[in-house]
Structure formats: C-alpha cells, structure tokens
Motif scaffolding. Sequence first.
Motif, PDB file in Angstrom:
ATOM      1  N   ASP A  52     -55.484 -18.151  43.750  1.00 24.91           N
ATOM      2  CA  ASP A  52     -55.646 -18.600  42.366  1.00 24.91           C
ATOM      3  C   ASP A  52     -55.107 -20.020  42.275  1.00 24.91           C
ATOM      4  OD1 ASP A  52     -55.628 -19.086  39.645  1.00 24.91           O
ATOM      5  OD2 ASP A  52     -54.612 -17.226  39.119  1.00 24.91           O
ATOM      6  N   THR A  53     -55.992 -21.001  42.224  1.00 19.95           N
ATOM      7  CA  THR A  53     -55.573 -22.404  42.256  1.00 19.95           C
ATOM      8  C   THR A  53     -54.867 -22.842  40.979  1.00 19.95           C
ATOM      9  OG1 THR A  53     -57.716 -23.186  41.442  1.00 19.95           O
ATOM     10  CG2 THR A  53     -57.437 -23.026  43.841  1.00 19.95           C
ATOM     11  N   GLU A  54     -55.076 -22.137  39.876  1.00 22.88           N
ATOM     12  CA  GLU A  54     -54.444 -22.532  38.616  1.00 22.88           C
ATOM     13  C   GLU A  54     -52.985 -22.096  38.516  1.00 22.88           C
ATOM     14  OE1 GLU A  54     -56.664 -21.718  35.087  1.00 22.88           O
ATOM     15  OE2 GLU A  54     -58.437 -22.736  35.851  1.00 22.88           O
ATOM     16  N   THR A  55     -52.548 -21.207  39.395  1.00 25.74           N
ATOM     17  CA  THR A  55     -51.153 -20.760  39.337  1.00 25.74           C
ATOM     18  C   THR A  55     -50.291 -21.389  40.426  1.00 25.74           C
ATOM     19  OG1 THR A  55     -51.593 -18.785  40.677  1.00 25.74           O
ATOM     20  CG2 THR A  55     -51.796 -18.556  38.275  1.00 25.74           C
ATOM     21  N   THR A  60     -45.424 -22.599  45.676  1.00 27.03           N
ATOM     22  CA  THR A  60     -45.583 -21.197  45.303  1.00 27.03           C
ATOM     23  C   THR A  60     -47.034 -20.950  44.922  1.00 27.03           C
ATOM     24  OG1 THR A  60     -43.312 -21.091  44.498  1.00 27.03           O
ATOM     25  CG2 THR A  60     -44.803 -19.385  43.723  1.00 27.03           C
ATOM     26  N   TYR A  61     -47.602 -19.880  45.445  1.00 25.42           N
ATOM     27  CA  TYR A  61     -48.995 -19.554  45.158  1.00 25.42           C
ATOM     28  C   TYR A  61     -49.205 -18.046  45.119  1.00 25.42           C
ATOM     29  CZ  TYR A  61     -49.501 -18.873  50.228  1.00 25.42           C
ATOM     30  OH  TYR A  61     -49.371 -18.443  51.513  1.00 25.42           O
ATOM     31  N   LYS A  62     -50.344 -17.633  44.539  1.00 22.73           N
ATOM     32  CA  LYS A  62     -50.656 -16.213  44.382  1.00 22.73           C
ATOM     33  C   LYS A  62     -52.017 -15.894  44.989  1.00 22.73           C
ATOM     34  CE  LYS A  62     -48.002 -15.841  40.168  1.00 22.73           C
ATOM     35  NZ  LYS A  62     -47.925 -15.393  38.787  1.00 22.73           N
ATOM     36  N   LEU A  63     -52.074 -14.732  45.630  1.00 24.52           N
ATOM     37  CA  LEU A  63     -53.321 -14.195  46.152  1.00 24.52           C
ATOM     38  C   LEU A  63     -53.656 -12.925  45.382  1.00 24.52           C
ATOM     39  CD1 LEU A  63     -52.884 -14.496  50.031  1.00 24.52           C
ATOM     40  CD2 LEU A  63     -53.894 -16.147  48.446  1.00 24.52           C
ATOM     41  N   TYR A  64     -54.953 -12.707  45.148  1.00 25.03           N
ATOM     42  CA  TYR A  64     -55.438 -11.518  44.447  1.00 25.03           C
ATOM     43  C   TYR A  64     -56.504 -10.828  45.276  1.00 25.03           C
ATOM     44  CZ  TYR A  64     -53.173 -13.261  40.246  1.00 25.03           C
ATOM     45  OH  TYR A  64     -52.245 -13.688  39.341  1.00 25.03           O
ATOM     46  N   GLY A  65     -56.572  -9.513  45.130  1.00 23.45           N
ATOM     47  CA  GLY A  65     -57.615  -8.734  45.777  1.00 23.45           C
ATOM     48  C   GLY A  65     -57.724  -7.367  45.150  1.00 23.45           C
ATOM     49  N   ILE A  71     -56.246  -4.227  40.894  1.00 23.56           N
ATOM     50  CA  ILE A  71     -56.074  -5.399  41.740  1.00 23.56           C
ATOM     51  C   ILE A  71     -54.618  -5.514  42.184  1.00 23.56           C
ATOM     52  CG2 ILE A  71     -57.966  -6.707  40.710  1.00 23.56           C
ATOM     53  CD1 ILE A  71     -55.880  -8.336  39.196  1.00 23.56           C
ATOM     54  N   PHE A  72     -54.418  -6.232  43.275  1.00 27.71           N
ATOM     55  CA  PHE A  72     -53.052  -6.559  43.696  1.00 27.71           C
ATOM     56  C   PHE A  72     -52.850  -8.054  43.529  1.00 27.71           C
ATOM     57  CE2 PHE A  72     -55.302  -7.366  47.685  1.00 27.71           C
ATOM     58  CZ  PHE A  72     -54.737  -8.554  48.093  1.00 27.71           C
ATOM     59  N   GLU A  73     -51.616  -8.418  43.315  1.00 30.42           N
ATOM     60  CA  GLU A  73     -51.217  -9.819  43.221  1.00 30.42           C
ATOM     61  C   GLU A  73     -50.005  -9.979  44.123  1.00 30.42           C
ATOM     62  OE1 GLU A  73     -50.034 -12.400  39.468  1.00 30.42           O
ATOM     63  OE2 GLU A  73     -48.418 -11.105  40.176  1.00 30.42           O
ATOM     64  N   THR A  74     -50.077 -10.921  45.044  1.00 31.83           N
ATOM     65  CA  THR A  74     -48.947 -11.204  45.920  1.00 31.83           C
ATOM     66  C   THR A  74     -48.557 -12.662  45.735  1.00 31.83           C
ATOM     67  OG1 THR A  74     -49.845  -9.636  47.523  1.00 31.83           O
ATOM     68  CG2 THR A  74     -48.058 -11.043  48.273  1.00 31.83           C
ATOM     69  N   THR A  75     -47.272 -12.903  45.531  1.00 33.01           N
ATOM     70  CA  THR A  75     -46.758 -14.255  45.333  1.00 33.01           C
ATOM     71  C   THR A  75     -46.028 -14.697  46.598  1.00 33.01           C
ATOM     72  OG1 THR A  75     -46.476 -13.774  42.988  1.00 33.01           O
ATOM     73  CG2 THR A  75     -45.361 -15.733  43.836  1.00 33.01           C
ATOM     74  N   PHE A  76     -46.341 -15.905  47.048  1.00 34.41           N
ATOM     75  CA  PHE A  76     -45.759 -16.462  48.261  1.00 34.41           C
ATOM     76  C   PHE A  76     -45.115 -17.814  47.976  1.00 34.41           C
ATOM     77  CE2 PHE A  76     -49.326 -13.873  49.681  1.00 34.41           C
ATOM     78  CZ  PHE A  76     -48.770 -13.133  50.711  1.00 34.41           C
ATOM     79  N   ASP A  77     -44.159 -18.184  48.822  1.00 42.17           N
ATOM     80  CA  ASP A  77     -43.602 -19.537  48.872  1.00 42.17           C
ATOM     81  C   ASP A  77     -43.838 -20.052  50.278  1.00 42.17           C
ATOM     82  OD1 ASP A  77     -42.516 -20.328  46.391  1.00 42.17           O
ATOM     83  OD2 ASP A  77     -40.799 -19.013  46.707  1.00 42.17           O
ATOM     84  N   ALA A  78     -44.286 -21.285  50.376  1.00 45.13           N
ATOM     85  CA  ALA A  78     -44.557 -21.900  51.671  1.00 45.13           C
ATOM     86  C   ALA A  78     -43.518 -22.973  51.970  1.00 45.13           C
ATOM     87  CB  ALA A  78     -45.946 -22.527  51.663  1.00 45.13           C
ATOM     88  N   SER A  79     -43.122 -23.043  53.216  1.00 44.84           N
ATOM     89  CA  SER A  79     -42.320 -24.154  53.703  1.00 44.84           C
ATOM     90  C   SER A  79     -43.246 -24.940  54.629  1.00 44.84           C
ATOM     91  CB  SER A  79     -41.088 -23.646  54.453  1.00 44.84           C
ATOM     92  OG  SER A  79     -40.374 -24.730  54.995  1.00 44.84           O
ATOM     93  N   CYS A  80     -43.931 -25.906  54.037  1.00 41.63           N
ATOM     94  CA  CYS A  80     -45.007 -26.607  54.741  1.00 41.63           C
ATOM     95  C   CYS A  80     -44.534 -27.325  56.002  1.00 41.63           C
ATOM     96  CB  CYS A  80     -45.690 -27.586  53.796  1.00 41.63           C
ATOM     97  SG  CYS A  80     -46.481 -26.780  52.379  1.00 41.63           S
ATOM     98  N   LYS A  81     -43.427 -28.038  55.922  1.00 42.96           N
ATOM     99  CA  LYS A  81     -42.958 -28.819  57.064  1.00 42.96           C
ATOM    100  C   LYS A  81     -42.530 -27.939  58.227  1.00 42.96           C
ATOM    101  CE  LYS A  81     -41.615 -32.803  54.367  1.00 42.96           C
ATOM    102  NZ  LYS A  81     -40.556 -33.679  53.921  1.00 42.96           N
ATOM    103  N   GLU A  82     -42.058 -26.729  57.919  1.00 44.66           N
ATOM    104  CA  GLU A  82     -41.580 -25.821  58.960  1.00 44.66           C
ATOM    105  C   GLU A  82     -42.596 -24.740  59.331  1.00 44.66           C
ATOM    106  OE1 GLU A  82     -36.869 -25.851  57.822  1.00 44.66           O
ATOM    107  OE2 GLU A  82     -38.160 -24.415  56.814  1.00 44.66           O
TER     108      GLU A  82
END
Length: 133
Positions: A52-55, A60-65, A71-82
């Motif tokens: 979901d690009t709007e969230t 921090t981002y969310k995936l739906y399926g 539906i499920f919603e999973t929230t993630f945090d990314a550490s891009c550099k690592e």
Amino acid sequence: MYFKIGGIVGAIAILLSNGSAFTGGVGAAIAENAQRYITVGHDKLGNSVALDTETIKGTTYKLYGMYGDGIFETTFDASCKESRLFRNRIAIYGSKGQLLQEDREKGEIPFVANSSPGKGMQIVCQKIRADGW
C-alpha cells in the motif's frame, strides 16, 4: 459503510467497499487502485500480496493480501542501509472489516529479496533514495 480514508482504515475501506475485493480477490482491488497498490508477490494459493503506497511512512510499510474471506495486513520496518527487515504487526480482518486477530510481536525477519516483504522493502528503499534520504 463509512470509513475515514487514511492509514489502516482507508486501506480496509478500499478493499472491502469494493465489491470485487472478495468476488475477485485482492488482485481485482489492486487492479482497480493500481496507483495505490503495487503487487509484490503472491501467496501459496496464487492470491496477490500488495504494498500500500499511501501508507508508507519513512521506512515503515504495509502489505495486504487475502486470508480466508477477509484480508491480512502486515506492517514492516526496513533498515535500508543494512538490508535488515523487521515485522511490527500482523492483523487479520473479516469480510466486514472487523479486526479478528492481531499480533503486535515485533522482531527481525530474514531479508529475502524475492519474497513479498523483500520486494516491498526494495520499493520503499528506492523511494527513500529518490527522495534524498
């Protein structure tokens, strides 16, 4: 049904108020909202998993399926550099948008580039680099 557009409620509203969200699956809802949702993979049954690009907020981002008839919603945090990925929350919603189950246990998960969370992370990190973070 009235929903406040934004965040979790907005995503649920779009997926649930759209009749095709359950007759045609999340994939149909994604197709109709192509600018908002990006398909990043599929589950074992072939249903779409979408970012979901709007969230997206920072890393921090969310995936739906699809999950059963909800539906499920999973929230993630990314550490891009690592290249590290952290799961923050999983929620399962019923066909009428009601929260059925929630797991707020946080923890690191392996970064796998070709997985749905990994593809979502790559999109988020590319956006951050493009925005000059």
